[in-house]
Design a protein around this motif. Sequence first.
Motif, PDB file in Angstrom:
ATOM      1  N   ILE A   1      -5.895  -8.276  -6.898  1.00 56.29           N
ATOM      2  CA  ILE A   1      -4.853  -6.979  -7.317  1.00 56.29           C
ATOM      3  C   ILE A   1      -4.241  -6.543  -6.040  1.00 56.29           C
ATOM      4  CG2 ILE A   1      -5.174  -4.926  -8.178  1.00 56.29           C
ATOM      5  CD1 ILE A   1      -7.106  -5.632 -10.172  1.00 56.29           C
ATOM      6  N   HIS A   2      -5.173  -6.710  -4.897  1.00 52.14           N
ATOM      7  CA  HIS A   2      -4.583  -6.298  -3.728  1.00 52.14           C
ATOM      8  C   HIS A   2      -3.444  -7.078  -3.316  1.00 52.14           C
ATOM      9  CE1 HIS A   2      -5.137  -5.064   0.761  1.00 52.14           C
ATOM     10  NE2 HIS A   2      -4.695  -6.349   0.885  1.00 52.14           N
ATOM     11  N   GLU A   3      -3.358  -8.258  -3.431  1.00 50.40           N
ATOM     12  CA  GLU A   3      -2.433  -9.389  -2.945  1.00 50.40           C
ATOM     13  C   GLU A   3      -1.133  -9.158  -3.971  1.00 50.40           C
ATOM     14  OE1 GLU A   3      -2.240 -10.586  -0.439  1.00 50.40           O
ATOM     15  OE2 GLU A   3      -4.372 -10.440  -0.199  1.00 50.40           O
ATOM     16  N   MET A   4      -1.358  -8.411  -5.351  1.00 46.61           N
ATOM     17  CA  MET A   4      -0.153  -8.397  -6.151  1.00 46.61           C
ATOM     18  C   MET A   4       0.392  -6.996  -6.088  1.00 46.61           C
ATOM     19  SD  MET A   4      -1.228 -10.065  -9.697  1.00 46.61           S
ATOM     20  CE  MET A   4      -1.275 -12.050 -10.013  1.00 46.61           C
ATOM     21  N   VAL A   5      -0.459  -5.924  -5.314  1.00 44.95           N
ATOM     22  CA  VAL A   5       0.325  -4.715  -5.005  1.00 44.95           C
ATOM     23  C   VAL A   5       1.447  -5.112  -3.531  1.00 44.95           C
ATOM     24  CG1 VAL A   5       0.094  -2.474  -3.859  1.00 44.95           C
ATOM     25  CG2 VAL A   5      -1.757  -3.407  -5.573  1.00 44.95           C
ATOM     26  N   HIS A   6       0.824  -6.122  -2.801  1.00 41.88           N
ATOM     27  CA  HIS A   6       1.846  -6.492  -1.834  1.00 41.88           C
ATOM     28  C   HIS A   6       3.156  -6.969  -2.346  1.00 41.88           C
ATOM     29  CE1 HIS A   6      -0.827  -5.659   1.522  1.00 41.88           C
ATOM     30  NE2 HIS A   6      -1.411  -6.768   1.339  1.00 41.88           N
ATOM     31  N   LEU A   7       2.920  -7.714  -3.578  1.00 44.39           N
ATOM     32  CA  LEU A   7       4.385  -8.295  -4.015  1.00 44.39           C
ATOM     33  C   LEU A   7       5.399  -7.269  -4.450  1.00 44.39           C
ATOM     34  CD1 LEU A   7       3.172 -10.739  -6.856  1.00 44.39           C
ATOM     35  CD2 LEU A   7       3.926 -11.178  -4.612  1.00 44.39           C
TER      36      LEU A   7
ATOM     37  N   THR B   1       1.871  -1.354   5.054  1.00 49.37           N
ATOM     38  CA  THR B   1       1.722  -2.391   3.743  1.00 49.37           C
ATOM     39  C   THR B   1       0.229  -2.628   3.525  1.00 49.37           C
ATOM     40  OG1 THR B   1       3.451  -3.609   5.316  1.00 49.37           O
ATOM     41  CG2 THR B   1       2.430  -4.741   3.520  1.00 49.37           C
ATOM     42  N   GLU B   2      -0.529  -2.410   4.255  1.00 50.99           N
ATOM     43  CA  GLU B   2      -2.158  -2.799   3.893  1.00 50.99           C
ATOM     44  C   GLU B   2      -2.546  -1.305   3.396  1.00 50.99           C
ATOM     45  OE1 GLU B   2      -3.340  -5.643   3.667  1.00 50.99           O
ATOM     46  OE2 GLU B   2      -2.207  -6.757   4.803  1.00 50.99           O
ATOM     47  N   GLY B   3      -1.970  -0.197   3.922  1.00 55.37           N
ATOM     48  CA  GLY B   3      -2.424   1.057   3.378  1.00 55.37           C
ATOM     49  C   GLY B   3      -2.098   1.092   1.795  1.00 55.37           C
TER      50      GLY B   3
ATOM     51  N   MET C   1      -5.983  -0.496  10.151  1.00 60.05           N
ATOM     52  CA  MET C   1      -4.765  -0.630   9.316  1.00 60.05           C
ATOM     53  C   MET C   1      -5.204  -0.657   7.818  1.00 60.05           C
ATOM     54  SD  MET C   1      -3.526  -4.473   9.805  1.00 60.05           S
ATOM     55  CE  MET C   1      -4.425  -5.904   9.579  1.00 60.05           C
ATOM     56  N   TYR C   2      -6.333  -1.162   7.512  1.00 64.11           N
ATOM     57  CA  TYR C   2      -6.745  -1.087   5.927  1.00 64.11           C
ATOM     58  C   TYR C   2      -7.196   0.349   5.772  1.00 64.11           C
ATOM     59  CZ  TYR C   2      -6.252  -6.103   6.296  1.00 64.11           C
ATOM     60  OH  TYR C   2      -5.877  -7.457   6.455  1.00 64.11           O
ATOM     61  N   TRP C   3      -8.168   0.833   6.145  1.00 62.92           N
ATOM     62  CA  TRP C   3      -8.882   2.034   5.599  1.00 62.92           C
ATOM     63  C   TRP C   3      -8.359   3.269   6.383  1.00 62.92           C
ATOM     64  CZ3 TRP C   3     -10.723   2.566   1.033  1.00 62.92           C
ATOM     65  CH2 TRP C   3     -11.273   1.463   0.544  1.00 62.92           C
TER      66      TRP C   3
HETATM   67 ZN   LIG Z   1      -3.199  -7.052   2.288  1.00 61.35          ZN
END
Ligand SMILES: [Zn+2]
Length: 475
Positions: free
Chosen positions: A290-296, A308-310, A358-360
């Motif tokens: 799901i995380h990767e598909m949000v990037h799409l 992007t990661e946020g 960058m993530y959290w």
């Molecule tokens: Zn990512």
Amino acid sequence: MRGRASLAALGLLLLAIQLLGLQMARADSPPACRYDVAIGAPPEVRLDIRVDCGALPVARLAAVDRTLPRYLDGPTDDAGRPLERADDGWALPAAGPRVARYAIRLGDMGAAERSYSAAYAVGQSVLAELSAWVLLPQPLPEGAVLHLAPRPPAGTGFATALRGRDGGFDLPAAALRFAGYSVFGRYREQRLAPPGRAGAAAADVRVVTLDQATDLPADEIAAWVDDTARAVGGFWHGFPVDRLLLVVLPQAGRDGVPYGRVIGGGGASLLLVKGERTRREQLRADWVLIHEMVHLGSPFVWRAPWMTEGFATYFEPIIRYRAGRRSEASLWAEFAQDMPRGLDAMEREGLGQSRRGMYWGGAIFMLLADLEIRGRTQGRQGLEDCLRQVLREGGDATRVVSLDWMIDACDRAIGGPTIRSLAQRHVWSQAPVDLAGIWRRLGIVRRDDGQLSLDDSAPEAWLRRAISAGRPGPV
Ligand SMILES: [Zn+2]
């Protein structure tokens, strides 16, 4: 009158086309280098490549991937004479057609490197980034295209996310550095068709599984990918890209879903590393796909990985809740537990400087933005409206944009400078964030037994519900 005028215009146009002849044809098709790629049988998968840039004034061939030269034979000119080393590549003949030949030992590269950003061999198949085997002619005129014409041996295949044309595939030369995956050899291919976005046809999702047996049958994996694609499509109001190459790399001795990656140049591709022993309940609980598909659905924001990661870190747990894969309490428990990991980035380093945050840190930024947008619009809009609008403007994973572009596009979509003013506080400088106060107002309370629970009588519980469920307005 109008009819006669258009006929006259058409006559003139036809005359112009006749007079211009070849020039017109040239203006229609971009300058291109053609790559004829003879693919050897697995497991060697030797690629014998002839590059023909015709009359384009190309000076040299350059290696984008730093491991490529170790597995390179040549390059030579068309007659087999070695090309001389130039600054960052090999000099092409200064006169005559710009033609070169080279070979890549791709099977060796995949077996030795086992790298997700170069090549990785699994059984009789090899996964490789395009830049791991395509040498880049330089300098190339703006808009130039690399036309790849692969010829796999009988019984094996070649898969890519690039768009097909004239029996081959086109890659904009400028996109080679960001170009996605290709797969060679023996693999399994399944086609999925999750619903597309408003007015668009169903998306074309090709699931290519590399050559390794796994505990769960391939059909079950594909059904899980399909279900996840539909859940993510629910968020974007349709699957975010019209075409996707999704490569499943089964990893020996592992379980779960250890890794995922999206690369968008020339066409979206998604790598999903899945253990050979992954169990059914691990797929149901997985967050990586799901995380990767949000990037799409969002562009690659240049030099702002926190953005992007946020987006992906913030919306992935929300999408899992909306898809019925988790409870609302567990969603907010995850935020309350993990967001403090991003506080240093927001309060002390600045998101623009922080790598760890960058993530959290990015996710805290998105939460603050979502709260402000929903509060200001009485719940009529949320941060997701910015993402959907950017996607409508063509900002998907195949596009690279600047941070300024992204901030302006987002603020336009939500009708106020929310993102820019938050960026001024937490990206280019640092400011305190009262996470504990936010949890209190949203009604996320710690019980005596230490567990978190939700209190719907809290003053801003409606904001929490709006974020979780995507439903607008105070209740
Ligand atoms: Zn990512």
